[in-house]
Design a protein around this motif. Sequence first.
Motif, PDB file in Angstrom:
ATOM      1  N   LYS A 281      10.609   2.013  -0.501  1.00  0.00           N
ATOM      2  CA  LYS A 281      11.024   0.496  -1.570  1.00  0.00           C
ATOM      3  C   LYS A 281      12.478   1.126  -1.572  1.00  0.00           C
ATOM      4  O   LYS A 281      12.970   0.042  -1.829  1.00  0.00           O
ATOM      5  CB  LYS A 281      10.962   1.888  -2.792  1.00  0.00           C
ATOM      6  N   GLY A 282      13.299   1.621  -1.341  1.00  0.00           N
ATOM      7  CA  GLY A 282      14.489   2.041  -1.038  1.00  0.00           C
ATOM      8  C   GLY A 282      15.160   0.940   0.195  1.00  0.00           C
ATOM      9  O   GLY A 282      16.396   0.602  -0.228  1.00  0.00           O
ATOM     10  N   ALA A 283      14.297   1.028   1.281  1.00  0.00           N
ATOM     11  CA  ALA A 283      15.011   0.471   2.419  1.00  0.00           C
ATOM     12  C   ALA A 283      14.581  -0.835   2.305  1.00  0.00           C
ATOM     13  O   ALA A 283      15.434  -2.216   2.208  1.00  0.00           O
ATOM     14  CB  ALA A 283      14.001   0.947   3.574  1.00  0.00           C
ATOM     15  N   ARG A 284      13.621  -1.215   1.259  1.00  0.00           N
ATOM     16  CA  ARG A 284      13.338  -2.803   1.097  1.00  0.00           C
ATOM     17  C   ARG A 284      14.724  -3.663   0.387  1.00  0.00           C
ATOM     18  O   ARG A 284      14.696  -4.341  -0.211  1.00  0.00           O
ATOM     19  CB  ARG A 284      12.339  -2.987   0.354  1.00  0.00           C
ATOM     20  N   GLU A 285      15.241  -2.926  -0.910  1.00  0.00           N
ATOM     21  CA  GLU A 285      16.265  -2.982  -1.816  1.00  0.00           C
ATOM     22  C   GLU A 285      17.010  -3.002  -1.431  1.00  0.00           C
ATOM     23  O   GLU A 285      17.791  -3.656  -1.988  1.00  0.00           O
ATOM     24  CB  GLU A 285      16.089  -1.993  -2.930  1.00  0.00           C
ATOM     25  N   LEU A 286      17.386  -2.305  -0.313  1.00  0.00           N
ATOM     26  CA  LEU A 286      18.906  -1.617   0.654  1.00  0.00           C
ATOM     27  C   LEU A 286      18.975  -3.216   1.213  1.00  0.00           C
ATOM     28  O   LEU A 286      19.893  -3.978   1.228  1.00  0.00           O
ATOM     29  CB  LEU A 286      18.749  -0.409   0.914  1.00  0.00           C
ATOM     30  N   ILE A 287      18.114  -3.484   1.915  1.00  0.00           N
ATOM     31  CA  ILE A 287      18.698  -4.926   3.062  1.00  0.00           C
ATOM     32  C   ILE A 287      17.760  -6.591   2.138  1.00  0.00           C
ATOM     33  O   ILE A 287      18.441  -6.866   2.547  1.00  0.00           O
ATOM     34  CB  ILE A 287      16.844  -4.823   3.696  1.00  0.00           C
ATOM     35  N   ASP A 288      17.364  -5.879   0.806  1.00  0.00           N
ATOM     36  CA  ASP A 288      17.853  -7.552  -0.408  1.00  0.00           C
ATOM     37  C   ASP A 288      18.797  -7.661  -0.532  1.00  0.00           C
ATOM     38  O   ASP A 288      19.723  -8.515  -0.348  1.00  0.00           O
ATOM     39  CB  ASP A 288      16.855  -6.976  -1.238  1.00  0.00           C
TER      40      ASP A 288
ATOM     41  N   ARG B 241       0.777  -1.523  -0.221  1.00  0.00           N
ATOM     42  CA  ARG B 241      -0.088  -0.151   0.029  1.00  0.00           C
ATOM     43  C   ARG B 241       1.052   0.862  -0.058  1.00  0.00           C
ATOM     44  O   ARG B 241       0.794   2.270  -0.518  1.00  0.00           O
ATOM     45  CB  ARG B 241      -0.871  -0.328   1.515  1.00  0.00           C
ATOM     46  N   ALA B 242       2.302   0.979   0.555  1.00  0.00           N
ATOM     47  CA  ALA B 242       3.124   2.895   0.850  1.00  0.00           C
ATOM     48  C   ALA B 242       3.385   2.859  -0.534  1.00  0.00           C
ATOM     49  O   ALA B 242       3.941   4.137  -1.007  1.00  0.00           O
ATOM     50  CB  ALA B 242       3.823   2.034   1.910  1.00  0.00           C
ATOM     51  N   VAL B 243       3.882   1.955  -0.939  1.00  0.00           N
ATOM     52  CA  VAL B 243       4.564   1.813  -2.171  1.00  0.00           C
ATOM     53  C   VAL B 243       3.693   2.713  -3.341  1.00  0.00           C
ATOM     54  O   VAL B 243       3.603   3.172  -4.259  1.00  0.00           O
ATOM     55  CB  VAL B 243       5.417   0.541  -3.088  1.00  0.00           C
ATOM     56  N   ALA B 244       1.680   1.941  -3.531  1.00  0.00           N
ATOM     57  CA  ALA B 244       1.801   2.413  -4.044  1.00  0.00           C
ATOM     58  C   ALA B 244       0.721   3.680  -4.389  1.00  0.00           C
ATOM     59  O   ALA B 244       0.803   4.406  -5.381  1.00  0.00           O
ATOM     60  CB  ALA B 244      -0.134   1.167  -4.024  1.00  0.00           C
ATOM     61  N   ALA B 245       1.127   4.096  -3.478  1.00  0.00           N
ATOM     62  CA  ALA B 245       1.369   5.605  -2.641  1.00  0.00           C
ATOM     63  C   ALA B 245       1.746   6.702  -3.723  1.00  0.00           C
ATOM     64  O   ALA B 245       1.158   7.802  -3.463  1.00  0.00           O
ATOM     65  CB  ALA B 245      -0.353   6.309  -1.554  1.00  0.00           C
ATOM     66  N   GLY B 246       3.016   5.970  -4.056  1.00  0.00           N
ATOM     67  CA  GLY B 246       3.672   6.779  -4.356  1.00  0.00           C
ATOM     68  C   GLY B 246       4.152   7.804  -3.563  1.00  0.00           C
ATOM     69  O   GLY B 246       3.799   8.205  -2.010  1.00  0.00           O
ATOM     70  N   GLY B 247       5.214   8.253  -3.478  1.00  0.00           N
ATOM     71  CA  GLY B 247       6.135   9.824  -3.087  1.00  0.00           C
ATOM     72  C   GLY B 247       7.230   9.186  -2.349  1.00  0.00           C
ATOM     73  O   GLY B 247       7.503   8.494  -3.162  1.00  0.00           O
TER      74      GLY B 247
END
Length: 1023
Positions: free
Chosen positions: A214-221, A201-207
């Motif tokens: 998204k950046g935090a999820r990609e970083l931990i991945d 939901r957070a990513v879909a809301a944009g901004g």
Amino acid sequence: MVEHNAGTADGGASGLHTGALRRALRARVDGEVRFDAGSRGAYSTDGSNYRQIPIGVVVPRSVEAGAGTVAVCAEFGAPVLSRGGGTSLGGQCTNTAVVIDWTKYCNRLVSLDAERRTCVVEPGIVLDELNRQLADVGLKFGPKPSTHSHCSLGGMIGNNSCGASAQAYGKTVDNVRRLEILTYDGARMWVGPTSDEEYERAVAAGGRRAELYKGARELIDRYRGDVRRGFPKIPRRVSGYNLDSLLPENGFDLARALVGSEGTLVTVLRAELDLVPVPACESMVVLGYRDICAAADEVPRLLELCRPTQLEALDGRMAQLMREEGAYLDSLERLPEGDSWLLVQFSGESVADVDQQGRELLRELGRDEGDPSVVFSDDPQREQQMLRAREAGLGVTARPPDDRETWEDSAVPPERLGDYLRDLKKLFGEFGYDHPSLYGHFGQGCVHTRIPFDLKSADGVADFRRFLLRAADLVVSYGGSLSGEHGDGQARGELLPKMFGERLVTAFGEFKALFDPDNRMNPGKVVTPRRVDEGLRLGAEWRPTAPETYFGYPEDEHSFRRAVLRCVGIGNCRSHSGGVMCPSYRATGEEEHSTRGRARLLFEMLDGHPDSAVTDGWRSTEVRDALDLCLACKGCKSDCPTGVDMATYKAEFLSHHYAGRLRPAAHYALGWLPVWARLARVAPRLVNAALHAPVLARLGKRAAGVAAEREAPAFAELSFAEWFRARGLPQPDPADPRTVVLWPDTFSNHLHPNVAKSAVRVLEDAGFRVAVPERSVCCGLTWISTGQLRTAKRVLRRTVEVLRPWLEAGTPVVSLEPSCTAVFRADAPELIPGDLDVQRLAGQVRTFAEQLVHHAPEGWQPPRLARTAIVQPHCHQHAVLKDKADRELMRRAGLETEVLDAGCCGLAGNFGFERGHYDLSMDIGELGVLPAVREASPGALVLADGFSCRTQIASGGTGRGALHLAEALALALDGPAPAHYPERLAERPRSEARDARLVTAAALAVAGAAAVAAGAAFLRRRT
């Protein structure tokens, strides 16, 4: 105001036009905006070895105003530093940035859900205050650092604070549920654990919110394996960013990932916290060991055998330092045999429960309560005293003259703690660092120490750097953490690659860039940090002045500079209850009006750095203004862990600041009070009438620089000295062991003579023969407090000349006024060092209670009062004299006492009488003393040995008068004390009964004229 361009090599504010920034902040932020040299100097450092002058300081009146401050700074590209209690030991609370101090206004408990055991707080709320507000529902915030009386929750979140109770409750990160955050570029949101659905939901809301998630999820991945392998699996890993909180198994918790980021990523506006129940009962087992390494060796076994609430350690070196300073002696006396100790605390629902836990541990260890190396207690007061002694480690080990500086925060697996300490001690020896104390939270493998680094020479700084690099390697070799409690900041930021490796440090940098791409949030800390030996508070380039002084500073190698360096930023002067220090801070909430803030400005005044905030030395208006609200109560002399004596420093400063210049009128009116009091003896009734004539009194107060709200003291129609001489008794022989000299201080002689008369009656009842000097004498107190030190020295020399026959005979000098007694004990030997008569007087002066408790003839008992009483100790009594003898004398007299721990009364000698101080004086009184007197039962005695305390109580709307202990005992000599003693006071002569209402213009008409005359004389000298 002179504009300055602030700059820093760490992505800071080079080329920033601070004048425009200041104007914008003042126009758009509801807060106190301060870019003056005094404010910048007061915030120039924290509790660490580092120093950076801020661009300016903003004290927002609301959380919204704090957010607005960040927005204005972002428009100008100005770095931002959020600050709570400012006690950080890694340098994370000092920066060339706009400092936002949240503690004065943004300190609310916003909401409480007792059923869910959660609350929401603003960042400036102090831990003890939060727990006080939670006490009614039986809850508290679990982590409790040693700075709990003054650390803020925002600061605890920034540093991921722990404390001794983390053994049971974990670190701050383990107790944070959600955070409301603000990024430098204006994104504002609540964050916490995030399910996959919430993430989508957070990513879909944009901004910007979507970008962060998204950046935090990609970083931990990208770094998931590195985080799992590279983060030490120990209970006290505080170093680095909490990237492990982003792992899927930890709920992708952005709030916990931001805890411990030291203001380098976001601004925390509010926090939702988990709470824990307050334990019903506690007990403690103290175990003695031959040395600290042996104590550490026992920790793994203890953790196998029990689950303590706290498992703390202190060593013999700390105990030695406490004994040398006379601190926490009661706690030390309760320690069992040994040279190092473990303090094991248990919590439970009943006394039987906690007692059983303690006894089971002893049984498993093969010890029992009778073992001389064991102390077992379930007395909460005794346990708290012992834990306070352990909490005092930071201050005790920082005391001069050792010049101990901070590197004290490593943590290793508890099962390897003993071996780690042995290797650490070897490293100390290799560098010649003798005898650092080792103590800490041993149940979680966290070690504290303070090491005598030489940070004033190039070689010393080089050794400091080499030691840190070696010590970091040692911690890492044990699988430990550079920081086990106090964070990285600048002190450990450069060392992080040793602990985490380059790849994880790169991940930290990417996390920083995600939230703060322009590096404006507390730059130079944790990520792309300054060097550990850069920007030192002292350093090889520090070149302070060494001014000549009036006081001798014998405990500081006769150096004012060294005395100023006593303050190491611990911040106990910012506490809100208990003890005396610091009344002006408690009433104002201002850093500049804390003992620490004033010490910082005096440090800047020494002009040791090219960018010193204070540039005009003794003539500094910034230092003068900061010291103006110092009550000279001397509370810091006893309550500050490092013994800062701001009252003495204030007197020293004033003596130089006004040298060769016209002083404020109050310095002539109140500083010369003993002279005006003697002059008033010519016609006391006429003087009193003049001082209370409405027009004359108003004009006199204005001319004398006295607060219009204060009433004048009435001079007694018959002084104590006149009364004593009228008795017609010969002076007793100084060599007679029954002889005592009763000191006729100005207050007891001219204003409250019944105090001295009562003392004579009681002393004679005890079998003493009382002598009183036939020539006028004075301790010089009023000249000292107003910084007229040349005159004070002349007065003291004349006094010891008059007292010489008694001093040579060893005759005790009994002093009734605590402030005068404190002058003889503390100030006079420093003001006239080496004078044998002054030294004799310091050794022979005794309080009224000391004389009667320790030196009365065998068999004498004080008259019985059999009453309840509330007692207000004078600040100087608390700080210099102590009150053990007073408590014992009251006990013997049958008094059931409540000795107030309510702080300063607010009057403090001349302070509360000076124009401009009245409101603050009353505010301080209302913090504790005055409400306590109002709430006292009508039949209770109110006792206060200090003239100032009695005056404030009587004039503070309490409807009560207060007695000196001598007066109370004298009443008992007449028989049973009346049920309502205030009526008894009304039987005094009118000139005495009205003392309590009058308190300023004794000198007023005379003093006003004297001030004019002094000014005229000054002008004549100048021309």
